[in-house]
Motif scaffolding. Structure first.
Motif, PDB file in Angstrom:
ATOM      1  N   PHE A  67      -7.740   6.715   2.070  1.00  0.00           N
ATOM      2  CA  PHE A  67      -7.256   6.113   0.820  1.00  0.00           C
ATOM      3  C   PHE A  67      -5.954   6.748   0.341  1.00  0.00           C
ATOM      4  CE2 PHE A  67     -11.902   5.542   0.735  1.00  0.00           C
ATOM      5  CZ  PHE A  67     -11.936   4.153   0.705  1.00  0.00           C
ATOM      6  N   ASP A  68      -5.221   7.374   1.247  1.00  0.00           N
ATOM      7  CA  ASP A  68      -3.926   7.959   0.902  1.00  0.00           C
ATOM      8  C   ASP A  68      -2.834   6.915   1.118  1.00  0.00           C
ATOM      9  OD1 ASP A  68      -1.618   9.441   0.584  1.00  0.00           O
ATOM     10  OD2 ASP A  68      -2.390  11.202   1.636  1.00  0.00           O
ATOM     11  N   TRP A  69      -2.266   6.425   0.016  1.00  0.00           N
ATOM     12  CA  TRP A  69      -1.293   5.340   0.122  1.00  0.00           C
ATOM     13  C   TRP A  69      -0.016   5.792   0.826  1.00  0.00           C
ATOM     14  CZ3 TRP A  69       3.616   5.511  -1.919  1.00  0.00           C
ATOM     15  CH2 TRP A  69       3.874   6.517  -2.857  1.00  0.00           C
ATOM     16  N   ARG A  70       0.284   7.100   0.781  1.00  0.00           N
ATOM     17  CA  ARG A  70       1.499   7.591   1.434  1.00  0.00           C
ATOM     18  C   ARG A  70       1.420   7.417   2.949  1.00  0.00           C
ATOM     19  NH1 ARG A  70      -0.088  10.963  -2.493  1.00  0.00           N
ATOM     20  NH2 ARG A  70       1.316  11.396  -4.223  1.00  0.00           N
ATOM     21  N   VAL A  71       0.241   7.689   3.513  1.00  0.00           N
ATOM     22  CA  VAL A  71       0.072   7.520   4.959  1.00  0.00           C
ATOM     23  C   VAL A  71       0.208   6.046   5.336  1.00  0.00           C
ATOM     24  CG1 VAL A  71      -1.475   7.923   6.910  1.00  0.00           C
ATOM     25  CG2 VAL A  71      -1.422   9.563   5.031  1.00  0.00           C
ATOM     26  N   LEU A  72      -0.405   5.184   4.532  1.00  0.00           N
ATOM     27  CA  LEU A  72      -0.289   3.741   4.789  1.00  0.00           C
ATOM     28  C   LEU A  72       1.158   3.281   4.690  1.00  0.00           C
ATOM     29  CD1 LEU A  72      -3.411   2.672   2.715  1.00  0.00           C
ATOM     30  CD2 LEU A  72      -3.162   2.405   5.187  1.00  0.00           C
ATOM     31  N   TYR A  73       1.875   3.813   3.697  1.00  0.00           N
ATOM     32  CA  TYR A  73       3.300   3.497   3.538  1.00  0.00           C
ATOM     33  C   TYR A  73       4.083   3.899   4.784  1.00  0.00           C
ATOM     34  CZ  TYR A  73       8.103   4.225   1.877  1.00  0.00           C
ATOM     35  OH  TYR A  73       9.462   4.213   1.750  1.00  0.00           O
ATOM     36  N   ASN A  74       3.839   5.104   5.271  1.00  0.00           N
ATOM     37  CA  ASN A  74       4.563   5.588   6.451  1.00  0.00           C
ATOM     38  C   ASN A  74       4.223   4.787   7.699  1.00  0.00           C
ATOM     39  OD1 ASN A  74       5.882   7.592   4.997  1.00  0.00           O
ATOM     40  ND2 ASN A  74       4.278   9.109   5.358  1.00  0.00           N
ATOM     41  N   LEU A  75       2.955   4.398   7.831  1.00  0.00           N
ATOM     42  CA  LEU A  75       2.567   3.562   8.964  1.00  0.00           C
ATOM     43  C   LEU A  75       3.276   2.213   8.905  1.00  0.00           C
ATOM     44  CD1 LEU A  75      -1.233   4.336   9.352  1.00  0.00           C
ATOM     45  CD2 LEU A  75       0.451   4.421  11.193  1.00  0.00           C
ATOM     46  N   GLY A  76       3.345   1.630   7.712  1.00  0.00           N
ATOM     47  CA  GLY A  76       4.080   0.377   7.559  1.00  0.00           C
ATOM     48  C   GLY A  76       5.542   0.534   7.917  1.00  0.00           C
ATOM     49  N   LEU A  77       6.139   1.668   7.515  1.00  0.00           N
ATOM     50  CA  LEU A  77       7.552   1.921   7.801  1.00  0.00           C
ATOM     51  C   LEU A  77       7.801   2.044   9.307  1.00  0.00           C
ATOM     52  CD1 LEU A  77      10.343   2.542   6.520  1.00  0.00           C
ATOM     53  CD2 LEU A  77       9.677   4.961   6.524  1.00  0.00           C
ATOM     54  N   VAL A  78       6.927   2.760   9.996  1.00  0.00           N
ATOM     55  CA  VAL A  78       7.101   2.952  11.441  1.00  0.00           C
ATOM     56  C   VAL A  78       6.935   1.618  12.178  1.00  0.00           C
ATOM     57  CG1 VAL A  78       6.217   4.119  13.490  1.00  0.00           C
ATOM     58  CG2 VAL A  78       6.353   5.354  11.331  1.00  0.00           C
ATOM     59  N   HIS A  79       5.907   0.835  11.815  1.00  0.00           N
ATOM     60  CA  HIS A  79       5.705  -0.460  12.474  1.00  0.00           C
ATOM     61  C   HIS A  79       6.868  -1.408  12.189  1.00  0.00           C
ATOM     62  CE1 HIS A  79       1.775  -0.049  14.331  1.00  0.00           C
ATOM     63  NE2 HIS A  79       1.323   0.554  13.251  1.00  0.00           N
ATOM     64  N   LEU A  80       7.429  -1.298  10.989  1.00  0.00           N
ATOM     65  CA  LEU A  80       8.585  -2.125  10.658  1.00  0.00           C
ATOM     66  C   LEU A  80       9.783  -1.754  11.531  1.00  0.00           C
ATOM     67  CD1 LEU A  80       9.182  -4.378   8.608  1.00  0.00           C
ATOM     68  CD2 LEU A  80      10.091  -2.619   7.077  1.00  0.00           C
ATOM     69  N   SER A  81       9.956  -0.446  11.796  1.00  0.00           N
ATOM     70  CA  SER A  81      11.050   0.004  12.656  1.00  0.00           C
ATOM     71  C   SER A  81      10.853  -0.472  14.095  1.00  0.00           C
ATOM     72  CB  SER A  81      11.153   1.525  12.630  1.00  0.00           C
ATOM     73  OG  SER A  81      11.395   2.003  11.322  1.00  0.00           O
ATOM     74  N   MET A  82       9.584  -0.656  14.501  1.00  0.00           N
ATOM     75  CA  MET A  82       9.277  -1.130  15.857  1.00  0.00           C
ATOM     76  C   MET A  82       9.235  -2.654  15.929  1.00  0.00           C
ATOM     77  SD  MET A  82       6.326   1.612  16.946  1.00  0.00           S
ATOM     78  CE  MET A  82       6.231   1.024  18.639  1.00  0.00           C
ATOM     79  N   GLN A  83       9.556  -3.306  14.794  1.00  0.00           N
ATOM     80  CA  GLN A  83       9.552  -4.768  14.695  1.00  0.00           C
ATOM     81  C   GLN A  83       8.167  -5.362  14.938  1.00  0.00           C
ATOM     82  OE1 GLN A  83      12.664  -6.224  17.280  1.00  0.00           O
ATOM     83  NE2 GLN A  83      14.298  -5.352  16.020  1.00  0.00           N
ATOM     84  N   GLN A  84       7.139  -4.597  14.585  1.00  0.00           N
ATOM     85  CA  GLN A  84       5.758  -5.088  14.644  1.00  0.00           C
ATOM     86  C   GLN A  84       5.373  -5.516  13.218  1.00  0.00           C
ATOM     87  OE1 GLN A  84       3.539  -1.830  16.361  1.00  0.00           O
ATOM     88  NE2 GLN A  84       4.335  -2.193  18.424  1.00  0.00           N
ATOM     89  N   TYR A  85       5.805  -6.713  12.857  1.00  0.00           N
ATOM     90  CA  TYR A  85       5.780  -7.124  11.453  1.00  0.00           C
ATOM     91  C   TYR A  85       4.370  -7.380  10.937  1.00  0.00           C
ATOM     92  CZ  TYR A  85      10.726  -7.652  12.462  1.00  0.00           C
ATOM     93  OH  TYR A  85      12.024  -7.406  12.843  1.00  0.00           O
TER      94      TYR A  85
ATOM     95  N   ALA B 205       2.924  -4.015  10.170  1.00  0.00           N
ATOM     96  CA  ALA B 205       3.622  -3.464   9.007  1.00  0.00           C
ATOM     97  C   ALA B 205       3.125  -4.115   7.723  1.00  0.00           C
ATOM     98  CB  ALA B 205       5.130  -3.674   9.162  1.00  0.00           C
ATOM     99  N   PHE B 206       2.949  -5.453   7.748  1.00  0.00           N
ATOM    100  CA  PHE B 206       2.443  -6.173   6.574  1.00  0.00           C
ATOM    101  C   PHE B 206       1.039  -5.674   6.195  1.00  0.00           C
ATOM    102  CE2 PHE B 206       0.057  -9.629   4.628  1.00  0.00           C
ATOM    103  CZ  PHE B 206       0.906 -10.007   3.595  1.00  0.00           C
ATOM    104  N   HIS B 207       0.214  -5.453   7.205  1.00  0.00           N
ATOM    105  CA  HIS B 207      -1.163  -4.984   6.956  1.00  0.00           C
ATOM    106  C   HIS B 207      -1.162  -3.640   6.235  1.00  0.00           C
ATOM    107  CE1 HIS B 207      -5.297  -3.723   7.689  1.00  0.00           C
ATOM    108  NE2 HIS B 207      -4.827  -2.646   8.312  1.00  0.00           N
ATOM    109  N   PHE B 208      -0.390  -2.673   6.739  1.00  0.00           N
ATOM    110  CA  PHE B 208      -0.405  -1.326   6.157  1.00  0.00           C
ATOM    111  C   PHE B 208       0.284  -1.292   4.792  1.00  0.00           C
ATOM    112  CE2 PHE B 208      -0.950  -0.130  10.711  1.00  0.00           C
ATOM    113  CZ  PHE B 208      -2.174   0.504  10.571  1.00  0.00           C
ATOM    114  N   LEU B 209       1.374  -2.039   4.648  1.00  0.00           N
ATOM    115  CA  LEU B 209       2.074  -2.048   3.362  1.00  0.00           C
ATOM    116  C   LEU B 209       1.237  -2.728   2.280  1.00  0.00           C
ATOM    117  CD1 LEU B 209       5.691  -2.852   4.597  1.00  0.00           C
ATOM    118  CD2 LEU B 209       4.869  -0.678   3.671  1.00  0.00           C
ATOM    119  N   SER B 210       0.526  -3.785   2.637  1.00  0.00           N
ATOM    120  CA  SER B 210      -0.352  -4.458   1.667  1.00  0.00           C
ATOM    121  C   SER B 210      -1.476  -3.529   1.217  1.00  0.00           C
ATOM    122  CB  SER B 210      -0.936  -5.729   2.275  1.00  0.00           C
ATOM    123  OG  SER B 210       0.085  -6.633   2.622  1.00  0.00           O
ATOM    124  N   ALA B 211      -2.029  -2.778   2.174  1.00  0.00           N
ATOM    125  CA  ALA B 211      -3.088  -1.820   1.831  1.00  0.00           C
ATOM    126  C   ALA B 211      -2.556  -0.719   0.919  1.00  0.00           C
ATOM    127  CB  ALA B 211      -3.669  -1.213   3.110  1.00  0.00           C
ATOM    128  N   ALA B 212      -1.311  -0.263   1.170  1.00  0.00           N
ATOM    129  CA  ALA B 212      -0.713   0.767   0.316  1.00  0.00           C
ATOM    130  C   ALA B 212      -0.497   0.250  -1.097  1.00  0.00           C
ATOM    131  CB  ALA B 212       0.607   1.232   0.922  1.00  0.00           C
TER     132      ALA B 212
END
Length: 346
Positions: free
Chosen positions: A300-318, A321-328
């Motif tokens: 339930f740490d939103w910072r980790v979810l944010y970082n996961l979304g950021l990394v997937h976004l950099s890899m163009q795995q949209y 990225a949407f899944h992790f950012l929405s959870a954050a």
């Protein structure tokens, strides 16, 4: 005519009197096994201690205060807080003039989350002994949990007047930070450092306060001192690594994190920072692996979810990225950057 020699009259040999061995005083039956109970307790031989306590309570029909007291301490160590509370209350009935019994009753109430009831009992103990700094300190902690910060500061300052020690200082500094008084917190920690200049806890806390306020030079100084006294200090290593990471020294930061991982391998913030070091080095697969481990440890740490979304976004795995950012966002609504990244993902 020569005088006749006077013959010496033989005397009977004197017998030496042996010193009389004093017999040890007979202890009252209520206290006869107290010393043995104490011995087993301090040796942490709890099973033998409980067996002795049972015998003592049977012999005294349950009115041996010390046996009941130690049994309550053991129950608390075993996590049986409610049962220990009842036994400490029995001790307070057997000896109502003892502030120690009331302190233990209040401590059990505090551990049960009954902070207001604990305050009442601590106040009663303070009437029996108003020079006990522990009572004042614990009252300050109880008031802190009750969100009464003014009374908490009053009791903590009183505890420090009675006895200068680190525990009350750390709590008082925490209250200053909660009130937004960063300068007051820093002054409190600096005064405490004059008494305990080698306290790694104080040095690390002061370094973290400076770090949060952007005073990197002072933060590095105090964190470095903390690591000098205790090279395995987890908080100090994590903070020092974070400073190096923020300046782009990813390899140095990773070397610091490697030391911390050997002592606290299940730390979510540690794996989060390691993951972002790999992200900074553009090693995205390794970054995702570390961040997912951090998420497993703290889901339930939103910072980790944010970082996961950021990394997937950099890899163009949209989609990921949407899944992790929405959870954050569902866990932390007030961060504009999350909405910005989500909009860019969409």
């Amino acid at each position: 005519m020569a005088e006749d020699a006077v013959a010496a009259v033989p005397t009977e040999p004197t017998t030496l009197r042996k010193p009389r061995i004093k017999k040890a005083p007979d202890l009252p039956i209520l206290e006869r096994r107290n010393w043995l109970i104490h011995l087993h307790y301090v040796r942490k031989d709890y099973e033998a201690c409980k067996a002795l306590i049972k015998e003592q309570l049977q012999a005294t029909e349950g009115v041996c205060e010390y046996a009941v007291y130690v049994q309550a301490l053991i129950l608390r160590l075993e996590g049986k807080i409610q049962e220990s509370l009842e036994l400490f209350q029995t001790c307070a009935i057997l000896n109502p003039t003892s502030p120690d019994n009331l302190k233990q009753v209040a401590r059990s109430l505090f551990l049960l989350g009954k902070h207001r009831a604990a305050v009442e009992v601590y106040n009663e103990a303070a009437r029996l002994n108003n020079k006990d700094w522990e009572i004042c300190h614990n009252l300050g902690v109880c008031y802190l949990y009750l969100k009464d910060l003014s009374k908490s500061k009053e009791q903590l300052n009183l505890a420090l007047q009675l006895h200068r020690q680190e525990l009350s200082t750390m709590t008082l500094g925490k209250i200053h930070l909660m009130e937004g008084d960063t300068e007051g917190a820093i002054q409190t920690y600096l005064q405490a450092l004059q008494l305990s200049p080698e306290s790694t806890e104080l040095l690390t806390t002061l370094g973290l306060v400076y770090l949060q306020n952007g005073l990197f030079q002072k933060a590095f100084e105090y964190l470095g001192n903390a690591l000098t006294y205790d090279p395995s200090n987890y908080k100090g290593i994590l903070a020092a690594g974070c400073m190096m990471q923020s300046h782009g020294d990813y390899d140095v930061a990773l070397s610091k994190y490697r030391v911390a991982a050997s002592s606290v391998p299940e730390s979510s913030p540690l794996w989060n920072n390691i993951g972002m070091c790999f992200y900074g080095k553009k090693k995205y697969v390794a970054a995702i692996s570390c961040l997912k481990r951090a998420l497993y440890l703290s889901p339930f740490d939103w910072r980790v979810l944010y970082n996961l979304g950021l990394v997937h976004l950099s890899m163009q795995q949209y989609a990921s990225a949407f899944h992790f950012l929405s959870a954050a966002i569902s866990l932390h609504h007030g961060n504009a950057t999350l909405y910005m990244l989500l909009a860019g993902d969409v």
